[in-house]
Design a protein around this motif. Structure first.
Motif, PDB file in Angstrom:
ATOM      1  N   LEU A 143       1.944   5.626  -6.141  1.00  0.00           N
ATOM      2  CA  LEU A 143       1.719   7.068  -5.993  1.00  0.00           C
ATOM      3  C   LEU A 143       1.712   7.513  -4.539  1.00  0.00           C
ATOM      4  N   GLY A 144       1.933   6.556  -3.629  1.00  0.00           N
ATOM      5  CA  GLY A 144       1.978   6.892  -2.217  1.00  0.00           C
ATOM      6  C   GLY A 144       0.642   6.827  -1.506  1.00  0.00           C
ATOM      7  N   LYS A 145      -0.386   6.294  -2.171  1.00  0.00           N
ATOM      8  CA  LYS A 145      -1.695   6.174  -1.546  1.00  0.00           C
ATOM      9  C   LYS A 145      -1.726   4.967  -0.616  1.00  0.00           C
ATOM     10  N   GLU A 146      -2.171   5.186   0.623  1.00  0.00           N
ATOM     11  CA  GLU A 146      -2.251   4.098   1.597  1.00  0.00           C
ATOM     12  C   GLU A 146      -3.352   3.115   1.206  1.00  0.00           C
ATOM     13  N   LEU A 147      -3.015   1.825   1.187  1.00  0.00           N
ATOM     14  CA  LEU A 147      -3.960   0.798   0.771  1.00  0.00           C
ATOM     15  C   LEU A 147      -4.351  -0.153   1.892  1.00  0.00           C
ATOM     16  N   VAL A 148      -3.365  -0.568   2.684  1.00  0.00           N
ATOM     17  CA  VAL A 148      -3.609  -1.595   3.703  1.00  0.00           C
ATOM     18  C   VAL A 148      -2.821  -1.267   4.960  1.00  0.00           C
ATOM     19  N   VAL A 149      -3.441  -1.437   6.112  1.00  0.00           N
ATOM     20  CA  VAL A 149      -2.723  -1.430   7.389  1.00  0.00           C
ATOM     21  C   VAL A 149      -2.456  -2.894   7.724  1.00  0.00           C
ATOM     22  N   LEU A 150      -1.221  -3.322   7.500  1.00  0.00           N
ATOM     23  CA  LEU A 150      -0.875  -4.730   7.657  1.00  0.00           C
ATOM     24  C   LEU A 150      -0.637  -5.097   9.118  1.00  0.00           C
ATOM     25  N   ALA A 151      -0.129  -4.152   9.897  1.00  0.00           N
ATOM     26  CA  ALA A 151       0.098  -4.386  11.329  1.00  0.00           C
ATOM     27  C   ALA A 151      -0.063  -3.068  12.071  1.00  0.00           C
ATOM     28  N   GLU A 152      -0.703  -3.131  13.229  1.00  0.00           N
ATOM     29  CA  GLU A 152      -0.869  -1.928  14.053  1.00  0.00           C
ATOM     30  C   GLU A 152      -1.161  -2.365  15.480  1.00  0.00           C
ATOM     31  N   GLY A 153      -0.174  -2.218  16.357  1.00  0.00           N
ATOM     32  CA  GLY A 153      -0.373  -2.665  17.728  1.00  0.00           C
ATOM     33  C   GLY A 153       0.942  -2.751  18.482  1.00  0.00           C
ATOM     34  N   ILE A 154       0.858  -3.308  19.700  1.00  0.00           N
ATOM     35  CA  ILE A 154       2.024  -3.473  20.552  1.00  0.00           C
ATOM     36  C   ILE A 154       2.583  -4.876  20.354  1.00  0.00           C
ATOM     37  N   ALA A 175      -1.668 -10.348   0.920  1.00  0.00           N
ATOM     38  CA  ALA A 175      -2.332 -10.954  -0.229  1.00  0.00           C
ATOM     39  C   ALA A 175      -2.746  -9.866  -1.209  1.00  0.00           C
ATOM     40  N   GLY A 176      -2.300 -10.010  -2.454  1.00  0.00           N
ATOM     41  CA  GLY A 176      -2.598  -8.997  -3.453  1.00  0.00           C
ATOM     42  C   GLY A 176      -3.706  -9.374  -4.401  1.00  0.00           C
ATOM     43  N   ASN A 177      -4.584 -10.277  -3.968  1.00  0.00           N
ATOM     44  CA  ASN A 177      -5.663 -10.751  -4.847  1.00  0.00           C
ATOM     45  C   ASN A 177      -6.520  -9.621  -5.398  1.00  0.00           C
ATOM     46  N   ASN A 178      -6.777  -8.606  -4.574  1.00  0.00           N
ATOM     47  CA  ASN A 178      -7.696  -7.530  -4.969  1.00  0.00           C
ATOM     48  C   ASN A 178      -6.996  -6.306  -5.550  1.00  0.00           C
ATOM     49  N   PHE A 179      -5.709  -6.471  -5.878  1.00  0.00           N
ATOM     50  CA  PHE A 179      -4.947  -5.332  -6.404  1.00  0.00           C
ATOM     51  C   PHE A 179      -4.389  -5.668  -7.776  1.00  0.00           C
ATOM     52  N   PRO A 180      -4.222  -4.661  -8.631  1.00  0.00           N
ATOM     53  CA  PRO A 180      -3.667  -4.907  -9.968  1.00  0.00           C
ATOM     54  C   PRO A 180      -2.158  -5.090  -9.922  1.00  0.00           C
ATOM     55  N   SER A 181      -1.610  -5.618 -11.004  1.00  0.00           N
ATOM     56  CA  SER A 181      -0.157  -5.735 -11.119  1.00  0.00           C
ATOM     57  C   SER A 181       0.484  -4.354 -11.013  1.00  0.00           C
ATOM     58  N   GLY A 182       1.668  -4.309 -10.420  1.00  0.00           N
ATOM     59  CA  GLY A 182       2.361  -3.042 -10.305  1.00  0.00           C
ATOM     60  C   GLY A 182       3.336  -3.019  -9.152  1.00  0.00           C
ATOM     61  N   VAL A 183       3.954  -1.865  -8.959  1.00  0.00           N
ATOM     62  CA  VAL A 183       4.920  -1.654  -7.878  1.00  0.00           C
ATOM     63  C   VAL A 183       4.196  -1.135  -6.646  1.00  0.00           C
ATOM     64  N   TYR A 184       4.535  -1.711  -5.493  1.00  0.00           N
ATOM     65  CA  TYR A 184       3.964  -1.281  -4.222  1.00  0.00           C
ATOM     66  C   TYR A 184       5.100  -1.072  -3.220  1.00  0.00           C
ATOM     67  N   PHE A 185       4.769  -0.370  -2.153  1.00  0.00           N
ATOM     68  CA  PHE A 185       5.746  -0.121  -1.095  1.00  0.00           C
ATOM     69  C   PHE A 185       5.138  -0.515   0.253  1.00  0.00           C
ATOM     70  N   TYR A 186       5.975  -1.012   1.156  1.00  0.00           N
ATOM     71  CA  TYR A 186       5.513  -1.246   2.526  1.00  0.00           C
ATOM     72  C   TYR A 186       6.477  -0.544   3.484  1.00  0.00           C
TER      73      TYR A 186
END
Length: 288
Positions: A238-249, A260-271
């Protein structure tokens, strides 16, 4: 609530982990490969299509099982049209950012008795229109029934491009009474890449995650051609931000992140990767 990952990359270990690493793989574990971007084109307009099997038994009671995993894809003389002509195409999802030294392989086999079936191999650097493909190989498929044989192709000539890789079952005078057809099976496509740490990237690049689908974790590789700020975020369907995987120089180079998707349900995600004017978004699927 945003979750932040602190990632420390050691170049030496990064190079070891990615040297000749598998960048993408399809073993037909799912019966619906088309949801992962694959395309099947019935160019002969016959009434039947190639199918995915978990096993298949031939008239001589020879059993054909997957090369690896649970399923394989089979072309058959039954797939011809009323003119006894077959022209079926199985096309991979888009393979992003091919580099020099990358190669693709798959496994195939045939009955290989009275009839000598063959396959054509094609590559497109634009889209899945058949007119966009260039022929790179045409070979007789070895047998006998019950065996698998590996075919590999160096993709260095397509370095810096995105490609579609196609296997084409093409024959005339086919059908049950034809003189030039039998059965061909294929399985386990693998894209393998050289160590990207040994080459200096010239462009921004965000690779397709591997494995995909995944459970519980997957790898995301990206490249930057200069010292720059990079942000990579994970979103739900649905476009909700879940994780900041990288942020920096990040300095010029290639980087490998783990989601790691241990804490997330099955489904489609986007990065999504943002770096200056560069933006790219890719889809991945978590299956538990």
């Amino acid at each position: 609530m945003k979750k932040y990952l602190i990632i420390i990359l050691f170049l030496s270990s990064f190079r070891v982990s990615l040297s000749q690493g598998i960048l993408w793989e399809e073993g037909f574990e799912s019966l619906n490969i088309f949801s992962n971007g694959w395309t099947l084109i019935n160019n002969d307009s016959s009434a039947s299509l190639p199918e995915i099997y978990s096993s298949f038994t031939f008239a001589k009671s020879v059993s054909m099982d997957p090369q690896e995993g649970n399923h394989f894809f089979k072309f058959s003389f039954d797939d011809v049209n009323y003119k006894n002509y077959a022209d079926d195409w199985l096309i991979t999802s888009k393979l992003i950012g091919i580099l020099a030294g990358d190669s693709i392989s798959f496994w195939c086999g045939a009955v290989d008795e009275n009839y000598k079936d063959s396959l054509k191999i094609w590559v497109s650097t634009t889209d899945t229109l058949l007119s966009s493909f260039t022929l790179i190989d045409h070979f007789k498929v070895d047998g006998p029934a019950g065996t698998w044989h590996k075919k590999s192709y160096d993709l260095s000539q397509f370095s810096g491009k995105n490609i579609f890789f196609a296997v084409n079952y093409h024959l005339t005078n086919g059908g049950p009474l034809g003189s030039s057809s039998d059965n061909v099976w294929i399985d386990n496509f693998t894209l393998t890449g050289n160590d990207p740490g040994k080459s200096i990237p010239e462009t921004f690049m965000l690779r397709q995650n591997f494995p995909n689908p995944f459970n519980p974790q997957t790898e995301i590789v990206f490249s930057v051609p200069e010292r720059t700020g990079v942000t990579i975020k994970i979103y739900d369907a649905l476009g909700k931000e879940l994780v900041v995987l990288a942020e920096g120089i990040y300095e010029r180079g290639n980087y490998n992140l783990t989601f790691a998707g241990n804490n997330f349900p099955s489904g489609v995600y986007f990065y999504k990767m943002i770096s200056g004017n560069f933006q790219d978004t890719k889809k991945m699927e978590l299956i538990k």
